[in-house]
Design an enzyme around this catalytic site. Structure first.
Site, PDB file in Angstrom:
ATOM      1  N   LYS A   1      15.374  30.084  46.175  1.00 55.74           N
ATOM      2  CA  LYS A   1      15.267  28.802  45.472  1.00 55.74           C
ATOM      3  C   LYS A   1      14.420  28.961  44.208  1.00 55.74           C
ATOM      4  O   LYS A   1      14.747  28.413  43.157  1.00 55.74           O
ATOM      5  CB  LYS A   1      14.673  27.724  46.397  1.00 55.74           C
ATOM      6  CG  LYS A   1      15.568  27.429  47.601  1.00 55.74           C
ATOM      7  CD  LYS A   1      15.881  25.954  47.739  1.00 55.74           C
ATOM      8  CE  LYS A   1      17.101  25.685  48.593  1.00 55.74           C
ATOM      9  NZ  LYS A   1      16.867  25.622  50.027  1.00 55.74           N
TER      10      LYS A   1
ATOM     11  N   LYS B   1      32.824  32.483  49.398  1.00 60.00           N
ATOM     12  CA  LYS B   1      32.444  31.779  50.622  1.00 60.00           C
ATOM     13  C   LYS B   1      32.364  30.265  50.348  1.00 60.00           C
ATOM     14  O   LYS B   1      31.771  29.851  49.351  1.00 60.00           O
ATOM     15  CB  LYS B   1      31.075  32.283  51.083  1.00 60.00           C
ATOM     16  CG  LYS B   1      30.619  31.615  52.354  1.00 60.00           C
ATOM     17  CD  LYS B   1      29.201  31.994  52.746  1.00 60.00           C
ATOM     18  CE  LYS B   1      28.799  31.116  53.918  1.00 60.00           C
ATOM     19  NZ  LYS B   1      27.459  31.034  54.271  1.00 60.00           N
TER      20      LYS B   1
ATOM     21  N   LYS C   1      28.640  24.198  49.812  1.00 60.23           N
ATOM     22  CA  LYS C   1      28.365  23.038  48.941  1.00 60.23           C
ATOM     23  C   LYS C   1      27.783  23.487  47.624  1.00 60.23           C
ATOM     24  O   LYS C   1      28.101  22.952  46.575  1.00 60.23           O
ATOM     25  CB  LYS C   1      27.358  22.102  49.634  1.00 60.23           C
ATOM     26  CG  LYS C   1      28.010  21.126  50.572  1.00 60.23           C
ATOM     27  CD  LYS C   1      26.976  20.217  51.211  1.00 60.23           C
ATOM     28  CE  LYS C   1      26.043  20.974  52.108  1.00 60.23           C
ATOM     29  NZ  LYS C   1      26.438  21.073  53.500  1.00 60.23           N
TER      30      LYS C   1
HETATM   31  P1  ADP Z   1      26.443  25.088  52.643  1.00 58.41           P
HETATM   32  O1  ADP Z   1      26.535  26.565  52.298  1.00 58.41           O
HETATM   33  O2  ADP Z   1      27.689  24.373  52.297  1.00 58.41           O
HETATM   34  O3  ADP Z   1      25.178  24.434  52.122  1.00 58.41           O
HETATM   35  P2  ADP Z   1      25.095  25.072  55.155  1.00 58.41           P
HETATM   36  O4  ADP Z   1      24.228  26.220  54.764  1.00 58.41           O
HETATM   37  O5  ADP Z   1      24.507  23.710  55.272  1.00 58.41           O
HETATM   38  O6  ADP Z   1      26.387  25.015  54.197  1.00 58.41           O
HETATM   39  O7  ADP Z   1      25.882  25.448  56.481  1.00 58.41           O
HETATM   40  C1  ADP Z   1      25.494  25.106  57.784  1.00 58.41           C
HETATM   41  C2  ADP Z   1      26.094  26.157  58.696  1.00 58.41           C
HETATM   42  O8  ADP Z   1      27.537  26.158  58.549  1.00 58.41           O
HETATM   43  C3  ADP Z   1      25.656  27.581  58.308  1.00 58.41           C
HETATM   44  O9  ADP Z   1      24.505  28.005  58.986  1.00 58.41           O
HETATM   45  C4  ADP Z   1      26.855  28.421  58.679  1.00 58.41           C
HETATM   46  O10 ADP Z   1      26.753  28.852  60.016  1.00 58.41           O
HETATM   47  C5  ADP Z   1      28.034  27.483  58.571  1.00 58.41           C
HETATM   48  N1  ADP Z   1      28.823  27.751  57.354  1.00 58.41           N
HETATM   49  C6  ADP Z   1      28.666  27.190  56.138  1.00 58.41           C
HETATM   50  N2  ADP Z   1      29.587  27.630  55.254  1.00 58.41           N
HETATM   51  C7  ADP Z   1      30.364  28.514  55.943  1.00 58.41           C
HETATM   52  C8  ADP Z   1      31.506  29.324  55.590  1.00 58.41           C
HETATM   53  N3  ADP Z   1      32.044  29.291  54.383  1.00 58.41           N
HETATM   54  N4  ADP Z   1      32.038  30.106  56.530  1.00 58.41           N
HETATM   55  C9  ADP Z   1      31.501  30.141  57.780  1.00 58.41           C
HETATM   56  N5  ADP Z   1      30.450  29.417  58.162  1.00 58.41           N
HETATM   57  C10 ADP Z   1      29.867  28.605  57.277  1.00 58.41           C
END
Ligand code: ADP
Ligand code: TRP
Length: 330
Positions: A116, A195, A198
Site C-alpha cells: 500500500k 487475475k 477489484k
Molecule cells: P479483490 O482482489 O477483488 O480485492 P479480495 O482480496 O477482497 O478481492 O478477495 C477476497 C478473497 O477472494 C481472496 O482472499 C481470494 O481468496 C479470493 N479471490 C479474489 N480474487 C480472486 C481470483 N481472481 N481468483 C481466485 N480467488 C480470488
C-alpha cells in the site's frame, strides 16, 4: 490438506464492494462447502474496511450486502455463524492487548502494508495495525483453521507469532490457528486476462443485471486470431471462465470447437454469457427474496452475533486473567 471434521473454521470478508466471480470460485464457494462438516464462523470485516472506506453510507450498505450475498450463495445460518465484526467489539480490546506484545518490526515487514505504501497510499495507523486486529479476529474465537487466499498467508503467520508470544509470556491462553490456503486451482481471470480483482477494475460481478453482465462478457479481451483459425483454449479467458460454470461435457465441447477453428470469440462469449447467467440463477432468485426480507437478514446477523459474542466473552476472560487486566464491574 483437508480440514478435520468438526473444526472451528473462521474467515473474514472485507465489505469493500460488490462480490465478483473470482471471490466466489476462489473463496466463497469453499467457505460455504466447509459449513457441512465444521463449526464455521464467518464475519464481515467492517472495522478492517474502515482503514480504506471513509463514507458512512458505503460502509453500511456494503456490510449488509456482503452478509446478504453470502446467504444468497448458500450460507446456512443453522449450520454456520454469520456476523458482523463490530457486533463483537471485544475484538478491539484483544487487538490492543495483542499490540502490546507485537514488535514494530513484525508489522513493518507486512507485505500488504508495504504494497500500500508502494502504491503511494498515505498510511493511517489502522492500516499499519491491520494484522493485529486480524490476529484478534482469529484468536478470539479459538479458531483452528482459517481458509484464506494466498495473499493472507503472511497475516496468518503473524497471528501465530502473536499467539505464541502471548502464550510464552503469560502461559497457554490461545489456540494456535492453522492456515488453510485455498487451492490456487481457481485463480479466476478478469476481463483483461489478469487475475480478477477489484483493484484492477476487471471484475465480473456475481449479481448484476443481464445487460451489465453481457457488457462485461462481451468486453473480454481476445487476441486477433481470425475466425476460421484454430484457437488455443488454454490461452483463452473465455474458456477459463466457461469451465467454471459449465459441465465437464460442455467444457469439452467448447474446447473441441476452439481447436477445430471456424469458431469465433464472439460466439464463445455468447455461450459463456448464457452459462454464467444460468449458473447464478438460483442464487439470484434467493437474493431477490432476501432483498424483500431484510429483517430476516438482520435477524440472522443478530443471532450470529450472539453466538460469536458468547465465545469471544469466554476467551477474553481467559486473556484478561492471564495478563492481569482487571475488571471490577460485574
Ligand atoms: P479483490 O482482489 O477483488 O480485492 P479480495 O482480496 O477482497 O478481492 O478477495 C477476497 C478473497 O477472494 C481472496 O482472499 C481470494 O481468496 C479470493 N479471490 C479474489 N480474487 C480472486 C481470483 N481472481 N481468483 C481466485 N480467488 C480470488
Ligand atoms: N484480511 C482479510 C482480507 O482482506 C479479511 C480478514 C479480516 C480476515 N480479518 C480476518 C480473514 C480474519 C481471515 C481471518 O481478505
Amino acid at each position: 490438506m483437508q480440514i478435520p471434521k468438526n473444526s472451528r473454521v473462521l474467515s473474514g470478508i472485507q465489505p469493500s464492494g460488490a462480490l465478483h466471480i473470482g471471490n466466489y470460485f476462489g473463496a466463497i464457494r469453499q467457505h460455504i462447502a466447509l459449513q457441512e462438516a465444521n463449526d464455521c464462523f464467518y464475519f464481515v470485516a467492517n472495522y478492517h474496511a474502515l482503514t480504506t472506506i471513509n463514507d458512512r453510507k458505503t460502509l453500511e450498505e456494503n456490510t449488509f450486502m456482503v452478509a446478504l450475498d453470502y446467504l444468497a450463495l448458500g450460507l446456512d445460518p443453522s449450520r454456520a455463524t454469520l456476523f458482523v465484526q463490530s457486533d463483537v467489539p471485544e475484538v478491539t480490546e484483544l487487538a490492543w492487548i495483542l499490540s502490546t506484545i507485537t514488535p514494530m518490526g513484525l508489522l513493518e515487514r507486512a507485505h500488504s502494508y508495504k504494497d500500500k505504501i508502494a502504491k503511494g497510499i498515505s498510511p493511517n495507523h489502522g492500516l499499519f495495525a491491520y494484522p493485529v486486529l486480524m490476529a484478534a479476529d482469529i484468536l478470539i474465537y479459538d479458531s483452528q483453521y482459517v481458509p484464506v487466499g494466498k495473499d493472507q498467508k503472511q497475516h496468518l503467520e503473524m497471528t501465530r507469532d502473536m499467539a505464541e508470544k502471548f502464550n510464552h509470556i503469560y502461559g497457554e491462553t490461545f489456540v494456535l490457528p492453522q492456515e488453510f490456503i485455498l487451492p490456487d486451482v481457481a485463480v479466476v481471470p478478469g476481463i483483461d486476462g489478469q487475475k480478477m480483482s477489484k483493484s484492477y477494475g476487471n471484475t465480473i460481478e456475481i449479481f448484476s443485471d443481464y445487460a451489465t453482465l453481457k457488457k462485461k462478457v462481451m468486453s473480454i479481451v481476445t487476441d486477433p486470431t481470425p475466425l476460421e483459425a484454430p484457437k488455443d483454449p488454454d490461452k483463452s479467458t473465455i474458456y477459463a471462465l466457461y469451465r467454471l460454470v459449465a459441465t465437464p461435457e460442455e467444457s469439452a465441447a467448447m474446447r473441441e470447437k476452439f481447436l477445430a477453428g471456424g469458431y469465433g470469440y464472439g460466439q464463445a462469449k455468447k455461450e459463456l454469457l448464457e452459462k454464467l447467467w444460468q449458473y447464478f440463477e438460483p442464487h439470484r432468485k434467493r437474493r431477490e427474496e432476501l432483498l424483500k426480507n431484510r429483517d430476516y437478514v438482520v435477524q440472522v446477523l443478530r443471532e450470529g452475533a450472539e453466538r460469536a459474542r458468547a465465545v469471544a466473552g469466554e476467551v477474553m476472560q481467559r486473556v484478561r486473567q492471564a495478563c492481569g487486566v482487571v475488571r471490577y464491574r460485574s
